[in-house]
Scaffold this active site. Structure first.
Site, PDB file in Angstrom:
ATOM      1  N   LYS A 165     -24.796 -17.742   3.728  1.00 30.46           N
ATOM      2  CA  LYS A 165     -24.977 -17.823   2.291  1.00 30.46           C
ATOM      3  C   LYS A 165     -26.009 -18.899   1.951  1.00 30.46           C
ATOM      4  O   LYS A 165     -25.781 -20.086   2.132  1.00 30.46           O
ATOM      5  CB  LYS A 165     -23.639 -18.109   1.600  1.00 30.46           C
ATOM      6  CG  LYS A 165     -22.650 -16.951   1.703  1.00 30.46           C
ATOM      7  CD  LYS A 165     -23.241 -15.676   1.127  1.00 30.46           C
ATOM      8  CE  LYS A 165     -22.317 -14.477   1.286  1.00 30.46           C
ATOM      9  NZ  LYS A 165     -22.893 -13.235   0.760  1.00 30.46           N
ATOM     10  N   GLU A 218     -31.957 -11.229   3.187  1.00 34.32           N
ATOM     11  CA  GLU A 218     -31.184 -10.329   2.330  1.00 34.32           C
ATOM     12  C   GLU A 218     -31.293 -10.704   0.856  1.00 34.32           C
ATOM     13  O   GLU A 218     -31.087 -11.859   0.485  1.00 34.32           O
ATOM     14  CB  GLU A 218     -29.702 -10.342   2.738  1.00 34.32           C
ATOM     15  CG  GLU A 218     -28.850  -9.405   1.889  1.00 34.32           C
ATOM     16  CD  GLU A 218     -27.420  -9.331   2.368  1.00 34.32           C
ATOM     17  OE1 GLU A 218     -26.533  -9.077   1.522  1.00 34.32           O
ATOM     18  OE2 GLU A 218     -27.171  -9.529   3.578  1.00 34.32           O
ATOM     19  N   LYS A 265     -21.582  -1.424  -0.733  1.00 30.57           N
ATOM     20  CA  LYS A 265     -20.308  -1.930  -1.232  1.00 30.57           C
ATOM     21  C   LYS A 265     -19.597  -0.813  -1.984  1.00 30.57           C
ATOM     22  O   LYS A 265     -20.118  -0.284  -2.972  1.00 30.57           O
ATOM     23  CB  LYS A 265     -20.532  -3.143  -2.142  1.00 30.57           C
ATOM     24  CG  LYS A 265     -20.978  -4.396  -1.398  1.00 30.57           C
ATOM     25  CD  LYS A 265     -21.094  -5.564  -2.351  1.00 30.57           C
ATOM     26  CE  LYS A 265     -21.215  -6.885  -1.603  1.00 30.57           C
ATOM     27  NZ  LYS A 265     -22.498  -7.033  -0.896  1.00 30.57           N
TER      28      LYS A 265
END
Length: 367
Positions: A165, A218, A265
């Protein structure tokens, strides 16, 4: 067969690590998950779960799931849950947008269909394409040294794919990427996930500074166009996530060579029906996928496992075992991680049985 009732539960999902942090200072300590139970006049019941990643990640939020179900319920009573395409057409006509609120209805209907057919959901999604699936581990945003230590710990548990992250200060993110890549094996995969957190000039700095490393980039920026601009400036493999939210945006991304991988997702796109369509488009065009969701517990993890198990291994970039991140078990029969991998149950439907004591009292019921 007809739908006779929808029962809604709210469940808190605390984290083992105490906090999950990502771009722009966003974090969550306890996730707010919604579990849906759909009853039928045939005595077959289906279950699903939807858990948005807070309110600042996608155009979704936890209470919105429950508000959307309240809006949708009158349109669903009396319908045949086995007709998943028909259920989706009714939901799309009765409520514009809000795919995440429709997702648990769609998933619970797939659970019912599997139980009626006496087949696991992965068989209905195309059959078993692999025995089990490789998992990635998301590494919450902290200082570079702490993130590197956590990666070493999770590598010891069998993970070989890591989603870092980033999406904060560019200098710190460069340090995070370098520190974590340094502790990995050459064969391990590292994804630097900005979660839309960089401006274009920040993203340009980062990709230039880590160009010598084996790392995926990403979703660097908020918009599709900004992210594609960064894609054109780097030779690093590129992942799109938040902006690939419909079959139409996926088709555009494929046509414009916007990415090498997508994150699919399930709740973001509206459930298994539309996720299967997007999965098959990706396979047809050679685009691997991380198959996952925004967050969740045991029922979400089971849903991910069924879609992933029915996807060819070469197009399954990774999957997610969200139930290993939390401290609360809400269903029996859910997938469990073994050496960095998981598989879907062979039991009919999703193969999970909710633990009613863990769900608590319903927050709403529609019949």
């Amino acid at each position: 067969m007809k739908i006779t009732a929808l029962t809604v539960y709210q469940v808190d999902l605390p984290l083992r690590e105490g906090r999950y942090a990502w771009s722009n200072g966003n974090y969550i300590d306890v996730f707010d998950s919604t579990v849906l139970e759909i009853e039928t006049d045939a005595g077959v019941t289906g279950y699903a779960e939807c858990c948005p990643l807070g309110s600042a990640y996608l155009p979704s939020f936890a209470r919105g799931v429950r508000a959307g179900l309240e809006e949708l319920a009158p349109h669903l009573i009396g319908l045949d849950p086995r007709n998943t395409n028909g259920i989706n057409r009714v939901m799309d006509a009765g409520l514009r947008g809000h795919p995440y609120a429709k997702a648990p209805v769609d998933i619970a209907c797939w659970d019912i269909l599997g139980k009626v057919c006496d087949l696991p959901v992965y068989m209905l999604l195309g059959g078993a394409a692999q025995d089990d699936v490789a998992l990635y581990r998301a590494i919450s945003q902290e200082d570079p040294e702490t993130m590197a230590r956590k990666i070493e710990g999770y590598a010891a548990e069998g993970y070989t794919k890591f989603q870092l992250k980033v999406g904060g200060n560019a200098d710190e993110d460069i340090a995070r990427i370098r520190a974590t890549r340094a502790v990995l094996k050459p064969s391990d995969l590292l994804v630097a996930d900005a979660n839309t957190g960089w401006t274009r000039h920040e993203a340009a700095r980062v990709v230039a500074a880590v160009a010598d490393l084996d790392v995926y980039i990403e979703q660097p920026c908020l918009s599709y166009e900004e992210s594609v601009s960064i894609r054109r400036r780097t030779g690093l493999p590129f992942v799109m996530d938040e902006v690939i939210d419909t079959p139409a945006t996926l088709v555009r991304g494929i046509a414009e060579d916007a990415m090498d991988v997508i994150n699919l997702k399930i709740s973001k796109v509206g459930g298994l029906t539309k996720a299967r369509l997007m999965r098959d488009l990706c396979v047809a065009h050679g685009i691997p996928m991380t198959i996952e969701d925004t967050w969740g517990g045991d029922i979400t993890t089971a849903t991910i496992a069924h879609l992933a198990r029915s996807t060819p291994e070469e197009f399954t970039f990774s999957a997610t075992d969200f139930n290993s991140y939390g401290t609360v078990t809400i269903a029996e029969g859910a997938p469990t991680r073994i050496n960095g991998r998981m598989t879907a149950s062979d039991a009919p439907g999703l193969g999970v049985t909710p633990i009613k004591e863990a769900l608590g009292q319903p927050v709403a019921r529609y019949s």
